[in-house]
Write a protein that holds these residues in place. Sequence first.
Motif, PDB file in Angstrom:
ATOM      1  N   LYS A  38       0.909   9.035   5.941  1.00 44.95           N
ATOM      2  CA  LYS A  38      -0.011   9.427   4.763  1.00 44.95           C
ATOM      3  C   LYS A  38       0.010   8.346   3.691  1.00 44.95           C
ATOM      4  O   LYS A  38       0.904   7.937   3.125  1.00 44.95           O
ATOM      5  CB  LYS A  38       0.376  10.650   4.334  1.00 44.95           C
ATOM      6  N   GLY A  39      -1.160   7.928   3.327  1.00 44.72           N
ATOM      7  CA  GLY A  39      -1.387   7.123   2.198  1.00 44.72           C
ATOM      8  C   GLY A  39      -1.631   5.847   2.475  1.00 44.72           C
ATOM      9  O   GLY A  39      -2.605   4.907   2.023  1.00 44.72           O
ATOM     10  N   ALA A  40      -1.257   5.448   3.812  1.00 45.06           N
ATOM     11  CA  ALA A  40      -1.503   4.074   4.511  1.00 45.06           C
ATOM     12  C   ALA A  40      -2.843   4.172   4.984  1.00 45.06           C
ATOM     13  O   ALA A  40      -3.244   2.936   5.344  1.00 45.06           O
ATOM     14  CB  ALA A  40      -0.279   3.732   5.757  1.00 45.06           C
TER      15      ALA A  40
ATOM     16  N   GLU B 106       0.727  -1.298  -0.198  1.00 47.44           N
ATOM     17  CA  GLU B 106       0.079   0.096   0.022  1.00 47.44           C
ATOM     18  C   GLU B 106       0.628   1.289   0.008  1.00 47.44           C
ATOM     19  O   GLU B 106       0.446   2.405  -0.308  1.00 47.44           O
ATOM     20  CB  GLU B 106      -0.903   0.251   1.390  1.00 47.44           C
ATOM     21  N   LEU B 107       2.099   1.195   0.204  1.00 51.39           N
ATOM     22  CA  LEU B 107       2.990   2.365   0.312  1.00 51.39           C
ATOM     23  C   LEU B 107       3.834   2.415  -1.032  1.00 51.39           C
ATOM     24  O   LEU B 107       4.570   3.261  -1.171  1.00 51.39           O
ATOM     25  CB  LEU B 107       3.601   2.358   1.553  1.00 51.39           C
ATOM     26  N   LYS B 108       3.999   1.351  -1.676  1.00 53.67           N
ATOM     27  CA  LYS B 108       5.157   0.994  -2.576  1.00 53.67           C
ATOM     28  C   LYS B 108       5.296   2.217  -3.720  1.00 53.67           C
ATOM     29  O   LYS B 108       6.227   2.726  -4.077  1.00 53.67           O
ATOM     30  CB  LYS B 108       4.975  -0.124  -3.370  1.00 53.67           C
ATOM     31  N   SER B 109       4.164   2.674  -4.113  1.00 56.51           N
ATOM     32  CA  SER B 109       4.062   3.758  -5.254  1.00 56.51           C
ATOM     33  C   SER B 109       3.990   5.176  -4.636  1.00 56.51           C
ATOM     34  O   SER B 109       4.087   6.125  -5.430  1.00 56.51           O
ATOM     35  CB  SER B 109       2.973   3.458  -6.255  1.00 56.51           C
ATOM     36  N   ILE B 110       4.121   5.313  -3.337  1.00 53.09           N
ATOM     37  CA  ILE B 110       3.988   6.589  -2.994  1.00 53.09           C
ATOM     38  C   ILE B 110       4.595   6.961  -1.795  1.00 53.09           C
ATOM     39  O   ILE B 110       4.818   8.234  -1.527  1.00 53.09           O
ATOM     40  CB  ILE B 110       2.358   6.892  -2.334  1.00 53.09           C
ATOM     41  N   SER B 111       5.550   6.171  -1.280  1.00 53.31           N
ATOM     42  CA  SER B 111       6.385   6.529  -0.121  1.00 53.31           C
ATOM     43  C   SER B 111       7.769   5.697  -0.126  1.00 53.31           C
ATOM     44  O   SER B 111       8.031   4.929  -0.974  1.00 53.31           O
ATOM     45  CB  SER B 111       5.480   6.082   1.070  1.00 53.31           C
TER      46      SER B 111
END
Length: 882
Positions: free
Chosen positions: A504-506, A398-403
Amino acid sequence: MTKHLFQCFIFSVFVNLWLSSAVLAQDSGTPIAKEKIETLKTSLAEQQKNGASSARQRLAVKRLIRDAGKLIDANPTAPNRFEILTIVFKAQQRLFEMDDSSRNREALLETCKALVKAPKKYADHRFEADILLTQTELARQGADAETRLAALAPMIDRYRDTPADARMLRTAMLMALELGDPRMIKNIREQMTDRFAGDLDMINFQREKLGGQVFGAPFCGTFERSDGQMIHLPADILGKTTVLYFWTKEEHGKKDFDGLVAHYKAHKADMEGRIRIISFNVDQLPDAGEKILRENGVDWPALHLPEGRENRMYKTFARKDTAMVTLTPTGYAALVMAGSTRKKVGDDGTRDHERWFQSSLARDWSRERYVNQLSSLFAGDFFIIETEGEFNPALPPELKSISKPIKRTNASVPEKTLKEIQDCFIKSPMRYRATFKETQSAYQKASKLCGKAIASHPNAPDLWIVRNRLIIAQLGLWKLTTKHSYYLKAVEESKTALDSEIPKGADIIARFCLAKESLRDPQAEPEPIIRDFVQSSGGKSAPGIALAAASLLALDVADPDLHEEYRELILSQHIDEPSMWTYASFLLDRYHRYWIFRVPFTAGWSYGRRQQWILGQGHPDQFERRFQAELKTLDGKKIRIPQDCKGKWTIVLFTHSWVENEKSQLPSTVTRYLNPYIDKRALDDTQVMVAVLDENTWPVEKYLEEKPLGCQTLVVQGGLENPLVQQLGILDEDQQPNALVFRPDGSIALVNSGLTMSRTRSQLIPNLIDRQDEESVVALLESGKIDQAKKLILKIAPPFDPEAVDERGRKLRKPVYNYMHIRARAKTYVALEDWDAALADAEEVANFLTSKGGWMSMRPVELDEAEQLVEMIRAKLKPTKK
């Protein structure tokens, strides 16, 4: 000039003057007091029921118009002056009814001209005036039916997304029906379906006005269960075929009820995880009929139906009892419009339940793998599934593309614990092949492990990883079993997750779940809730996972427009992100796209033919994916795809070792369909490759020694564990080959799922290439390269000489070309001004499409263009034929 004429003149001038000033004024003034507007409305209402003489009524209406005019003159910039102008319009309509004079007619039309300039929020006020003005003008011009219909399209666009949108569509439909234009009727129906899918008034309008036809509508509403919990439709039933059973305990319904119960018990094992029945008792029993259901040994959820047979949902969808309303896994029902009398009944006059169960269980929508795919997607499994490599606790999916990776410490949840939880969530395609019990057990194990981890590491900084998986596991159990308790646990866990520290994002998974909860409120406005969800994640720059969640929320409330909006954002901005591979493949799947909001009706021979025609048309994927891979041939040689495809159309068929499965369609796909197409093709620009998702190639090699396929065979290292399986959305490869088609330039033209598109593959791929041939010819013509276009198309589809014979002197059969090639040849002849040859080809295309229209009882979209081409060529030939 007489006194009467003078009064008429003064009245007309007065109306024109104050209307003109009202229109030109800006909307920046102080609003007119509501009390004054209400006084005028009351006066208008009284005039409409006034029992005075005609002369006194006319005088009163004129006085009302004068008073309204004075009020507008005194407030020329009031933003709400259009409400008064509407009163004037209605008053003038009343006056015209009493006195059909040219003076009153012109005054009314002048008011219309002013009112149609009202801003968007007053669309409801200006609507009737706009219709009246437009039709009056067309009548003055002596417009024919075609011209009157042409005027509808811009009006529909003008009122789109305004308060009068639905009224405009209904009015346009009535006019289209009156004028008898099937294309306009079809266009308006599609707009009604897209923009007012769950609107009961619109559904009933269609059922009443479009006699004998069938259309689709979502069943949208919130209902109380017998246990006091609320169920939100279609959100709570997405993923499986659902039957809404409207029944009564009264004598006339007992036989049907008993029959359904008996057949349900006989088929219950087959239905598990695939088809569910939900009960609506129409008798308004205090327990919603639950006691009767349990006494008869059925476990159907019992929902209350407020007002019983007077309930709007009952009167819209059921209309009688007993009634079975079948919903697809996306919540759509097939509704028969007024005029159809076809019923499925047994020999004794009752419903043929056995036939219904057999038919429902045999449908594609109810196949176990298909249902498992949808229930997995709607539960959000893909949010947390690792699509490439091993699960990394420092950078979960869930974080791979945003963090960036998070920092792990001694206080973090142990890596072993996290991996044990992650292993409970099964990757596709194996997730879709798991049985109901296997999937249920996996979710339950994940829930248990998550609960244990939360208890053991309550202060872990990365505990949100565990909570996210617990939320998804509970949503998954909810989708599998329909037990509301699982959903409630997911909601509570989401609230707890957001109360703790979370990157954030998670937080998207938890907010997704709580947005679902907000949508359950009967008073909720779905679109603002969904848009707020996206906005809080970054708006149009939100990560793919947030847009995916929003598109799923749009499905929860059956909003096709909103779903399409987020679909396009995902596919245009996030299609190549590993975290989005699974969901992007679903969004690109032609079969899902065809059925997701379509009429779920398959009875009769024409519906299957329509699906076959539309899905096999050969249009490339709407959005392209990037793909590169290095595979090996059976003899160990490395092949880079697409670099080593030699500039040809390359069809790569991904399959399991077909030797072990007698049901596999791979051999016939290659030898019966693709190889003959390639051999027949005039251009040497197409090839087939078979990619085996199994490193044990010995059975394949032995098979090919005896039955060669005539194409290169490659091996996919790692089989189903290779990331390309997730990237391309390869499903059902153990039975159906999945096709990946590259253009000669190496770009992807098509990815074809074996799970949903097996029946149209033999048409889709050749049509894809042939359609590109036509586009290449047209591109050359448009750039002025007529000779090159002629050379290309006459090589692909050379003209037939009816006098041609073979070496033995026998007349040759006319070759059969794809209609796309014939159409390209016709356009080339047009460019060459060879009108006779162009007409022959254009007529052949039109005749072919006309016959296809009869074959599937639906006019092909391309037939309009074909007929226009024929008419244009005939017009060119007329001068030379005189």
